[in-house]
Scaffold this active site. Structure first.
Site, PDB file in Angstrom:
ATOM      1  N   GLU A   1    -100.024 -15.377  -1.787  1.00  0.00           N
ATOM      2  CA  GLU A   1    -101.354 -15.753  -2.254  1.00  0.00           C
ATOM      3  C   GLU A   1    -102.391 -15.250  -1.263  1.00  0.00           C
ATOM      4  O   GLU A   1    -102.062 -14.835  -0.150  1.00  0.00           O
ATOM      5  CB  GLU A   1    -101.446 -17.273  -2.416  1.00  0.00           C
ATOM      6  CG  GLU A   1    -100.455 -17.817  -3.429  1.00  0.00           C
ATOM      7  CD  GLU A   1    -100.515 -19.336  -3.556  1.00  0.00           C
ATOM      8  OE1 GLU A   1    -101.415 -19.963  -2.947  1.00  0.00           O
ATOM      9  OE2 GLU A   1     -99.655 -19.897  -4.262  1.00  0.00           O
TER      10      GLU A   1
ATOM     11  N   ILE B   1     -99.022  -8.613  -6.064  1.00  0.00           N
ATOM     12  CA  ILE B   1     -97.778  -8.686  -6.821  1.00  0.00           C
ATOM     13  C   ILE B   1     -97.465  -7.341  -7.468  1.00  0.00           C
ATOM     14  O   ILE B   1     -98.238  -6.830  -8.281  1.00  0.00           O
ATOM     15  CB  ILE B   1     -97.855  -9.778  -7.908  1.00  0.00           C
ATOM     16  CG1 ILE B   1     -98.298 -11.123  -7.288  1.00  0.00           C
ATOM     17  CG2 ILE B   1     -96.515  -9.913  -8.605  1.00  0.00           C
ATOM     18  CD1 ILE B   1     -97.434 -11.611  -6.147  1.00  0.00           C
TER      19      ILE B   1
ATOM     20  N   GLY C   1    -103.466  21.587   9.754  1.00  0.00           N
ATOM     21  CA  GLY C   1    -104.522  21.361   8.775  1.00  0.00           C
ATOM     22  C   GLY C   1    -104.002  21.219   7.356  1.00  0.00           C
ATOM     23  O   GLY C   1    -104.541  20.434   6.567  1.00  0.00           O
TER      24      GLY C   1
ATOM     25  N   GLU D   1     -93.319  -7.379   2.191  1.00  0.00           N
ATOM     26  CA  GLU D   1     -92.151  -8.255   2.376  1.00  0.00           C
ATOM     27  C   GLU D   1     -91.973  -8.684   3.827  1.00  0.00           C
ATOM     28  O   GLU D   1     -90.855  -8.763   4.343  1.00  0.00           O
ATOM     29  CB  GLU D   1     -90.885  -7.603   1.817  1.00  0.00           C
ATOM     30  CG  GLU D   1     -90.961  -7.418   0.311  1.00  0.00           C
ATOM     31  CD  GLU D   1     -89.638  -7.113  -0.334  1.00  0.00           C
ATOM     32  OE1 GLU D   1     -88.625  -7.680   0.110  1.00  0.00           O
ATOM     33  OE2 GLU D   1     -89.621  -6.322  -1.286  1.00  0.00           O
TER      34      GLU D   1
END
Length: 379
Positions: free
Chosen positions: A127, A157, A340, A363
């Site tokens: 969350e 998620i 480059g 994770e």
């Protein structure tokens, strides 16, 4: 411990490699630029059995082990980290959670669809204000007779928008108390379950990352996974396997960047010779090869423990930590070898460079892995 690849592992890896070359490589940059989550590609992966690698044949899966599983993730990730990440999340989080903790009814209902690719799976723990501090999650499930009413938002998620079914961990007790969360299976289309913001990311742009929003979402108690209060313990066990997935993802990205750097160093000429002949380049390549080999051994050690059903929290954390840091370093060195050109989208290493960083975050960050490892070595 014998980590020599079996004939089966080699065959499975070759299948994944061939698929990646034919069906993923031609579209990598298009998907990355447009942030397209290639749903049809995952349907094709399902037809090959790669969406249910660890699922027993009785539930429609391939019935393979972790050595085969990580070989698939590595081969796919050598071509595209985004597809590797989504494949890993589907297999090791959502699908594996139902396989590990679901009852027979839940397994028969969901595993065949997940394994075939008919369903794409999501897994919701994180969350906005509770990443590693999962004991304080604000997505709450309240029992109401034979139903549960869920309110809250999950973020970061994988497949939060396109997933057909999600395993969601909700708080069912007081914050920061033991046994305060429970896992549920929630299908897309359930009233009160909606997708929120899709993230605009640095890398892994073809792997969809979005919010899942629950607004008085009512589900039956039949959708509960395991016992009430057992959600966080279940999640820790699932994350042990998830760390192996991220480690495999990281090794695949590192190998892809390394192989591109080797090829370029042999082809690029300066001062009348390939740049691979210069010590400054050859020593970088030597370090890259050594670090990838060491990372792969840590990964295989964790797989061996998983296959033998032994405790692997420390080893999976070590593998995830080291492999992800190696991926970042190898990708960085690959960009440097290209010079480059490595900074442009005309060559693959800039994408490996962007994708690799997620491995040190997703994770469980590298810092969290160190905490896990330290607790185990000091206990």
């Amino acid at each position: 411990m014998n980590f020599a690849s079996s004939e089966l592992t080699q065959q499975v890896a070759q299948t994944a490699k061939d698929f990646a070359q034919q069906h993923i490589l031609p579209h990598v940059m298009q998907w990355d630029e447009t942030q397209e989550f290639p749903v049809q590609t995952f349907k094709q992966l399902g037809q090959l059995g790669l969406m249910g690698v660890l699922v027993p044949e009785a539930y429609g899966g391939a019935g393979l082990g972790y050595f085969e599983y990580v070989s698939i993730i590595k081969e796919i990730s050598k071509v595209c980290g985004s597809v590797g990440l989504s494949l890993a999340a589907h297999n090791s989080l959502c699908t594996n959670h139902i396989l590990t903790f679901g009852n027979e009814y839940q397994k028969k209902k969901y595993l065949p669809k997940l394994a075939s690719g008919e369903f794409i799976g999501a897994w919701g723990l994180t969350e906005a204000n509770t990443g590693s501090d999962a004991g304080n999650m604000q997505t709450i499930a309240i029992k109401d007779g034979s139903n549960w009413i869920i309110n809250g938002t999950k973020c970061w998620i994988t497949h939060g928008k396109s997933g057909d079914v999600a395993v969601v961990i909700c708080r069912t007790g007081e914050p920061h108390t033991s046994g305060n969360s429970t896992a549920f299976i929630i299908e897309r289309g359930t009233k009160g379950f909606n997708a929120g913001k899709k993230e605009n990311k640095l890398g892994m742009r073809a792997s969809e990352t979005a919010e899942m929003i629950f607004d008085n979402c009512i589900i039956s108690d039949e959708q509960r996974l395991g016992e009430v209060g057992d959600g966080f313990r279940q999640s820790l066990k699932i994350l042990d396997g998830g760390r192996i997935s991220i480690a495999a993802l990281a090794v695949g990205i590192a190998q892809g960047a390394y192989e591109a750097a080797i090829k370029y160093a042999k082809e690029r000429h300066q001062f009348g010779q390939p740049i691979a002949n210069f010590q400054g380049i050859s020593f970088k390549l030597a370090d890259m090869a050594t670090e990838i080999a060491a990372a792969d051994l840590l990964l295989l050690q964790a797989c061996d423990l998983k296959e033998r059903h032994e405790k692997l929290t420390k080893q999976s954390a070590m593998a995830k930590y080291y492999c992800s840091e190696v991926a970042v370093k190898v990708a960085n060195d690959a960009v440097q070898i290209f010079g480059g050109y490595g900074y442009t989208k005309d060559f693959p290493v800039e994408k490996f460079y962007r994708d690799a960083k997620l491995c040190t975050i997703g994770e469980g960050t590298s810092e969290i892995q160190k905490i896990v490892i330290a607790r185990n070595v000091l206990s």
